[in-house]
Design a protein around this motif. Structure first.
Motif, PDB file in Angstrom:
ATOM      1  N   ALA A 395      32.767  36.812  49.200  1.00 50.87           N
ATOM      2  CA  ALA A 395      31.623  36.862  48.441  1.00 50.87           C
ATOM      3  C   ALA A 395      31.361  38.265  47.839  1.00 50.87           C
ATOM      4  CB  ALA A 395      30.380  36.585  49.220  1.00 50.87           C
ATOM      5  N   THR A 396      31.449  39.336  48.498  1.00 56.45           N
ATOM      6  CA  THR A 396      31.534  40.763  47.997  1.00 56.45           C
ATOM      7  C   THR A 396      32.286  41.125  46.983  1.00 56.45           C
ATOM      8  OG1 THR A 396      32.600  41.411  49.913  1.00 56.45           O
ATOM      9  CG2 THR A 396      29.941  41.380  50.149  1.00 56.45           C
ATOM     10  N   ARG A 397      33.407  40.764  47.121  1.00 56.84           N
ATOM     11  CA  ARG A 397      34.676  40.813  46.149  1.00 56.84           C
ATOM     12  C   ARG A 397      34.204  40.246  44.717  1.00 56.84           C
ATOM     13  NH1 ARG A 397      39.825  42.433  47.764  1.00 56.84           N
ATOM     14  NH2 ARG A 397      40.131  42.841  49.900  1.00 56.84           N
ATOM     15  N   HIS A 398      33.864  39.132  44.955  1.00 60.96           N
ATOM     16  CA  HIS A 398      33.221  38.196  43.768  1.00 60.96           C
ATOM     17  C   HIS A 398      31.998  38.787  42.977  1.00 60.96           C
ATOM     18  CE1 HIS A 398      33.231  34.791  40.957  1.00 60.96           C
ATOM     19  NE2 HIS A 398      31.889  34.669  41.238  1.00 60.96           N
ATOM     20  N   LEU A 402      33.587  44.749  45.657  1.00 61.99           N
ATOM     21  CA  LEU A 402      34.026  45.631  46.906  1.00 61.99           C
ATOM     22  C   LEU A 402      34.535  44.640  48.073  1.00 61.99           C
ATOM     23  CD1 LEU A 402      30.961  47.980  46.833  1.00 61.99           C
ATOM     24  CD2 LEU A 402      33.271  48.470  46.151  1.00 61.99           C
ATOM     25  N   SER A 403      35.330  45.260  48.853  1.00 64.27           N
ATOM     26  CA  SER A 403      35.694  44.598  50.102  1.00 64.27           C
ATOM     27  C   SER A 403      34.911  45.169  51.236  1.00 64.27           C
ATOM     28  CB  SER A 403      37.211  44.773  50.392  1.00 64.27           C
ATOM     29  OG  SER A 403      37.513  44.102  51.403  1.00 64.27           O
TER      30      SER A 403
END
Length: 541
Positions: A395-398, A402-403
């Protein structure tokens, strides 16, 4: 429903759900399909099943015979050294089985001092004689038996201490010898306690990883680690963990079924000083020897060997890394023991307040974790935690590009959670035993004086439960200090405990260096073990 009752009930439901969640997770993921399990089925699974069955049979016979025999001798017989053996027979419980395995492997292997002395005395070459192989299934059974028999000894001795004097006196009046009285009267009456002790020993056997892996014996526990660390297949690990859990369920079911509708109630409340059978010189020497051998093999000799290895070629006891590992172990054990005692107090007190079937069932569910091997619990926690971390990271990558990495996996919180699921039952049973000694009349008197359930717990029960709560804290503390399987799977990166360090050094065949952390674990385990024995010796008044 008053607020206080709602609070205690919600706490009980929450604890039951937290304990049950990892177990249900394992069952659910065991239904998935994976190719690796077919590889295990065609190659290693038959070996896992056969070794596990043989291990159960061997440990059951060993712990039962040693535990029951020594318990009867120190309870009902008079011989020189009996008072010492009463508490000394509990000492092997302080040493984890994997510590004994590492110690005796170094002592008895081909390059060890025993075989070297034999070769020098009899002028033998390396291939001129036969010596039992310590790294074998028989070696595993021996190590687990000698460190787990105190479970049977403690419960069997408590059962013998509580038996009615009248029954034993009637048996002697009818002309029964001490041996016949033991076989026909005392043993059947103590059967539930003996069965419970053997069941505890077998559950610890099924959960063992350090001993079986070091001795090269393939069991379901080693299969779980192989699936996780070598193949990275969580589903296969869950399926193997389910097989291990089935063995646990079978052990418990056999014990329950064997009792059937038989009852073992005492028919009298007469509890005077038990009659003691005075033994003659030869019999007294035999009784002392029978009690001394398990103490020597299970505690004294390993302790001497560990001290020798640690002081000669071992690591420095006060090196920075060992201080760090000791702090890590004590921190984990301290946090877990305090939380476990608090949870067990709330659970036991809620069950005391309500006394309904639903609350009693929830309490039993909360105590289910001790019957489940820690490797199964670790897999049950690792699966949902890994899914959660992966979903958050995706979710944060999308959204942010960020990872987040691993948020919960490999954290201290996850490790403490696994310890709580595994050892909450130990604390709960000790706390419940303490509560049963407080008469309900005290609660009723406090209620008449206008005290709420919270006030009764604080002003009446807590002062009277100090001894039980302290005992529960110490037991959980030492169990966490010795815990290896769950720590190996769930520990944070670059985070070592004394148990993990001992296992890693022994796995690299650095047995003398492994003596230092093993000795620390052994020393820490002495206090609660001695306290347990003291409580039992004072239990019959």
């Amino acid at each position: 429903m008053p607020f206080h009752y709602r609070f205690f009930l919600v706490t009980t439901i929450t604890c039951a759900l937290l304990v049950a969640a990892p177990i249900f997770t394992v069952f659910l993921h065991a239904m998935a399909r994976t190719e690796l399990i077919f590889h295990f089925y065609n190659t290693l699974l038959p070996t896992y099943i056969i070794n596990t069955i043989l291990l159960i049979i061997g440990v059951m016979l060993g712990t039962g015979s040693i535990g029951v025999g020594t318990a009867w001798l120190v309870t009902m017989c008079r011989f020189p050294g009996r008072c010492i053996m009463e508490w000394a027979l509990v000492l092997p419980l302080a040493a984890p089985a994997y510590v004994l395995a590492y110690t005796y492997a170094n002592f008895l292997e081909h390059a060890g001092p025993v075989q070297e002395i034999l070769r020098q005395i009899f002028y033998l070459g390396p291939r001129d004689y036969w010596f039992p192989e310590i790294r074998s299934l028989g070696g595993v059974i021996a190590m687990l038996t000698i460190t787990l028999f105190p479970y049977v000894y403690l419960l069997a001795r408590a059962a013998f201490l509580e038996q009615s004097v009248c029954v034993i006196e009637v048996s002697r009046t009818l002309g029964q010898t001490p041996v016949q009285t033991f076989i026909r009267i005392a043993l059947p009456l103590a059967r539930p306690a003996i069965a419970a002790g053997i069941a505890l020993a077998l559950m610890e056997t099924l959960a063992d990883y350090g001993t079986v892996s070091y001795f090269g014996v393939q069991t379901f526990t080693t299969g779980v680690y192989l699936a996780v660390f070598s193949f990275g297949d969580i589903v296969a690990a869950a399926q193997l963990a389910t097989g291990l859990l089935i063995f646990v369920i079978i052990v418990i079911a056999i014990e329950r079924f064997s009792r059937g509708r038989q009852r073992f109630d005492h028919t009298t409340n007469t509890y005077r000083t038990l009659p003691i059978f005075a033994l003659t010189k030869m019999k007294a020497a035999g009784a002392f020897t029978a009690c001394a051998i398990p103490v020597f093999v299970g505690f004294l000799l390993p302790t001497i060997l560990l001290i020798h290895m640690a002081t000669t070629n071992g690591h420095k006891l006060f090196a920075i890394r060992y201080i760090t590992m000791t702090i890590n172990s004590i921190t984990l054990a301290g946090i877990t023991s305090l939380i476990a005692v608090l949870m067990s107090l709330l659970l036991a007190y809620t069950n005391r307040l309500s006394k309904d079937c639903a609350t009693n069932l929830l309490t039993k569910i909360a105590a289910l974790g001790y019957a489940v091997p820690s490797s199964v619990i670790a897999i049950g926690i690792l699966i949902p935690v890994s899914i959660f971390d992966r979903c958050v990271d995706d979710a944060t990558r999308h959204i942010l590009g960020l990872s987040t990495g691993l948020l919960i996996s490999g954290s201290i919180a996850t490790l403490v959670y696994a310890y709580l699921v595994r050892f909450l039952a130990v604390s709960l049973h000790t706390t419940e035993a303490g509560l049963t000694k407080i008469t309900p009349n005290m609660d009723q008197a406090a209620q008449v004086l206008g005290h709420s359930p919270k006030s009764i717990l604080k002003r009446v029960h807590l002062p009277m439960l100090r001894s039980s709560l302290l005992t529960a804290t110490l037991i959980v503390f030492v169990d966490v200090m010795k815990e290896l399987p769950a720590t190996m799977i769930l520990r944070p990166f670059n985070f070592n405990t004394l148990a993990v360090q001992t296992h890693n050094l022994a796995a690299d065949e650095r047995l003398t260096q492994a003596a230092t952390p093993a000795l620390i674990i052994l020393v820490v385990g002495l206090l609660p073990v001695i306290l347990l024995s003291w409580h039992i010796s004072k239990s019959r008044i």
